[in-house]
Scaffold this motif. Sequence first.
Motif, PDB file in Angstrom:
ATOM      1  N   GLU A 294       0.579  -1.199  -0.017  1.00 49.17           N
ATOM      2  CA  GLU A 294      -0.101  -0.016  -0.084  1.00 49.17           C
ATOM      3  C   GLU A 294       0.869   1.268   0.012  1.00 49.17           C
ATOM      4  O   GLU A 294       0.787   2.227  -0.594  1.00 49.17           O
ATOM      5  CB  GLU A 294      -0.843   0.135   1.128  1.00 49.17           C
ATOM      6  N   ARG A 297       2.080   2.017  -3.254  1.00 49.57           N
ATOM      7  CA  ARG A 297       1.171   2.564  -4.167  1.00 49.57           C
ATOM      8  C   ARG A 297       1.049   4.232  -4.013  1.00 49.57           C
ATOM      9  O   ARG A 297       0.671   4.875  -4.990  1.00 49.57           O
ATOM     10  CB  ARG A 297      -0.152   2.061  -4.145  1.00 49.57           C
ATOM     11  N   GLN A 298       1.604   4.645  -2.786  1.00 52.21           N
ATOM     12  CA  GLN A 298       1.654   5.755  -2.412  1.00 52.21           C
ATOM     13  C   GLN A 298       2.898   6.440  -2.780  1.00 52.21           C
ATOM     14  O   GLN A 298       3.153   7.575  -2.246  1.00 52.21           O
ATOM     15  CB  GLN A 298       1.279   6.030  -0.870  1.00 52.21           C
ATOM     16  N   THR A 517     -12.262   2.462  -0.537  1.00 52.53           N
ATOM     17  CA  THR A 517     -11.058   1.902  -0.994  1.00 52.53           C
ATOM     18  C   THR A 517     -10.492   1.152   0.274  1.00 52.53           C
ATOM     19  O   THR A 517      -9.951   2.205   1.056  1.00 52.53           O
ATOM     20  CB  THR A 517     -10.098   2.951  -1.439  1.00 52.53           C
ATOM     21  N   THR A 519      -8.138   0.347   3.123  1.00 55.68           N
ATOM     22  CA  THR A 519      -6.720   0.786   3.398  1.00 55.68           C
ATOM     23  C   THR A 519      -6.237   0.160   4.806  1.00 55.68           C
ATOM     24  O   THR A 519      -6.776  -0.007   5.834  1.00 55.68           O
ATOM     25  CB  THR A 519      -6.948   2.399   3.722  1.00 55.68           C
ATOM     26  N   GLU A 532       1.835  11.224   3.421  1.00 54.99           N
ATOM     27  CA  GLU A 532       0.460  11.467   3.258  1.00 54.99           C
ATOM     28  C   GLU A 532      -0.449  10.696   2.903  1.00 54.99           C
ATOM     29  O   GLU A 532      -0.136  10.281   1.500  1.00 54.99           O
ATOM     30  CB  GLU A 532       0.329  12.978   2.492  1.00 54.99           C
ATOM     31  N   LEU A 533      -1.469  10.146   3.401  1.00 53.36           N
ATOM     32  CA  LEU A 533      -2.447   8.975   3.057  1.00 53.36           C
ATOM     33  C   LEU A 533      -3.743   9.550   2.469  1.00 53.36           C
ATOM     34  O   LEU A 533      -4.385  10.370   3.017  1.00 53.36           O
ATOM     35  CB  LEU A 533      -2.420   7.894   3.934  1.00 53.36           C
ATOM     36  N   PRO A 534      -4.283   8.751   1.348  1.00 58.91           N
ATOM     37  CA  PRO A 534      -5.352   9.385   0.827  1.00 58.91           C
ATOM     38  C   PRO A 534      -6.541   9.023   1.632  1.00 58.91           C
ATOM     39  O   PRO A 534      -6.567   7.928   2.363  1.00 58.91           O
ATOM     40  CB  PRO A 534      -5.661   8.903  -0.394  1.00 58.91           C
ATOM     41  N   ASP A 535      -7.647   9.699   1.633  1.00 56.30           N
ATOM     42  CA  ASP A 535      -8.897   9.273   2.240  1.00 56.30           C
ATOM     43  C   ASP A 535      -9.652   7.973   1.652  1.00 56.30           C
ATOM     44  O   ASP A 535      -9.821   8.091   0.481  1.00 56.30           O
ATOM     45  CB  ASP A 535      -9.911  10.505   2.470  1.00 56.30           C
ATOM     46  N   PRO A 536      -9.712   6.954   2.549  1.00 53.57           N
ATOM     47  CA  PRO A 536     -10.126   5.781   1.918  1.00 53.57           C
ATOM     48  C   PRO A 536     -11.778   5.864   1.606  1.00 53.57           C
ATOM     49  O   PRO A 536     -12.313   4.852   0.860  1.00 53.57           O
ATOM     50  CB  PRO A 536     -10.079   4.556   2.741  1.00 53.57           C
ATOM     51  N   GLY A 538     -14.504   7.382  -0.549  1.00 55.35           N
ATOM     52  CA  GLY A 538     -14.502   8.570  -1.749  1.00 55.35           C
ATOM     53  C   GLY A 538     -15.726   9.142  -2.018  1.00 55.35           C
ATOM     54  O   GLY A 538     -16.764   9.333  -1.187  1.00 55.35           O
ATOM     55  N   LYS A 539     -16.140   9.226  -3.341  1.00 55.75           N
ATOM     56  CA  LYS A 539     -17.154  10.046  -3.848  1.00 55.75           C
ATOM     57  C   LYS A 539     -18.329   8.979  -3.922  1.00 55.75           C
ATOM     58  O   LYS A 539     -18.156   7.607  -3.942  1.00 55.75           O
ATOM     59  CB  LYS A 539     -16.974  10.783  -5.147  1.00 55.75           C
TER      60      LYS A 539
END
Length: 743
Positions: A294, A297-298, A517, A519, A532-536, A538-539
């Motif tokens: 993971e 991927r970041q 997603t 995580t 910095e990790l994205p918010d799992p 989403g929209k």
Amino acid sequence: MGRAEARRGSRRGARRAAKPGGIRRFFTLRRLLGTFFGLCLLAMGGLLVLYWLVPVPSANAQAEMQSNVYKYSDGTILTRTGKINREIVGLEKIPKDVQRTFVAAENKSFYQDSGVDIKGTTRGLINTLSGKGKQGGSTITQQYVKNYYLNQDQTVTRKLKELVISLKVDRKKSKSEILAGYINTSYYGRGAYGIQAAAQAYYGIDASALNVSQGAYLAALLQAPSQYDWAAATATGKKLVTERWNYVLDNMVKQKWLDSTTRSGLKFPVPHAPKAAPGMEGQAGYLVEAANDELARQGVDKAEIAKGGWTITLNIDEKRQKELVQSVDKQLESKLDRKNNKTDATVQAGATSVDPKTGRVVALYGGTGATEHWISNATRTDYQPASTFKPVVLASALENGAETQDGRKIGVNTRYDGTSKRPVEGSDTPFAPENEDNRDYGPVSVQTAMNKSINSVFAQMVVDVGPPEVKKTALDLGMRDKGFPERPAITLGTMNASTWDMAGVYATLDNHGRKITPTIVKSAEHKDRTVELPDPVGKQVISRETADTVTGVLQGVVDNGSGFEANTSAYDAAGKTGTSENNKSAWFAGYTPQLTTVVALFGESTKEGGGQVTLTGTANSGRANGGGFPARIWAGYTLDALNGGSDATFDLNIPAPVRETPSTPAAPSTPEETPSTDPSPSAPPEPTPSDSTPSPPPSEPPVESSPSTEPGGGGPSSPGNSESPALPPGAGNPNDGSAPVRP
């Protein structure tokens, strides 16, 4: 006198015309040459100053790897990794032709040059200044200096230091010392630093036992360790590393280090499957690898993680993690005889459990143990998700407002012809899938078709919606575009997916259509950086009404259908079973308002090279299916993870979730959906609508068609069936005995 003055004036004008103007006078050849040589002298002078001022430093801190610390979500330590996986070996212990593979790969002039490549370094400086990325063309000496004395920063200052130190190192050390340092400090992937660790990681032998073919592969790896690791490489990665391997050996022939006849007889040395390093026993290795994947991927390179110094906190809940393992042990492993039963020996279990509100992976089961079976069954994508894909087909139908071939809007109560091997209508690709046990159901509602996982119904539904639209919905929900054809056969889940992927899809349904997603990493910190990790979360990818309608249907699967083994009175649940062709995989994907979990079994050959085999006969239980071991594992884990149960209910934005009442109190019919020649009990008859329900119009008489010549393949058909009175998608009909409302 007048003529003489005129001649003199004419000559002065001609001379003025011959002299260049302002800019032309400035850019004369003499001035340009002078400027060029002046700049060269200035650069040489600068390099001389740098040469005297820049010393050869001690080894950098990163050359001595540190441990990484991995923690559970509450901060307790899961494991430590990063003991230096490196053993320095002298060049005399490495076969001469293996040594030369590295020279042939990276720097053919190594034995003659002065340690630097001015052209390559200049190109690297220009690329750095222009923001075009990494430098190319470094010598082996420069790469050794970068690895051992400096760092991987792509800055002008670092590159200039590299140049100067390389010149000094080349004068102070022999070529053998430099080559040995380079081979022993380079990163080869799989956590291996140095050729000895790499030889063990890829071929299970010491560096002294490597042959030239294996050495060429390890030398080729250094260009892109992650991309070129054969066990994890894509088709493109395998092609590139094979080309690189050939390049190395061809260079050796050109340098007369390898006989052309010997070269022509060499075959690509496929490395062994990766094995976990010590300290990664049990589930720890799977969790660590999932976290590292993971982070990769970041944008955090695995080589950077392998150097150590990281504190990585996972979203894994220690209690739930133990409960998942315990459920697998109790519901599956305790019933297997792996030593004496050939079928039991092939069984692999995997699971991913996600909080549907946050996307956090709270538990993961990768297999019997990372040191026994390194490939994680939770994240592997080489098996088909089978009928766990059918809810995606329904979601796409609802989301797109699709209609049947005769113009009826598709909803929960829409009736389809459930005749086995019935050719789909409206498709250019022939498809006539067989229902389980080749059973004909006649006209059935979509709810019943989902409960009993009737292949013929959902094959037609894919055609009605359109395969491209179904695929788009699947990708929106979180499935990957891997082996995903746009044909009617996708209704059987013929693409590839992992429990991780399907947990994301079902968590999105659980979260009312807002994308989840999965995580596993909560935070990742190093003294030099914080990731910095994205918010799992989403929209919104499908409407709430669509997601909630599918949830209502899947509650029926647990209550009255193939997922009845997951049904208890302790929690509100929805789910779907799945079994792939020839019982090679069996799935249960289910969720409660608080937890989404996908469990799967895979049949994996124990022979060298692996391969998929049938699960039929697992624990002497006959045909394997998703409603068996996977559903029981899911139920046992979910009950414990929810502390014995939960009063939470699904907050569904639909008039009334559809439920079908069994015609008898007996257990539902055999749950599965794929063709099989094994005998199984016949399912109970389709529930008969109550007298108050209008009779549907007569359907076309079901005609059994011959199966497709392709496995699971086939072609078009039309529903030729009827439906109950028109209802909005997802609405239950209170007058239809097949649709009671859940309290």
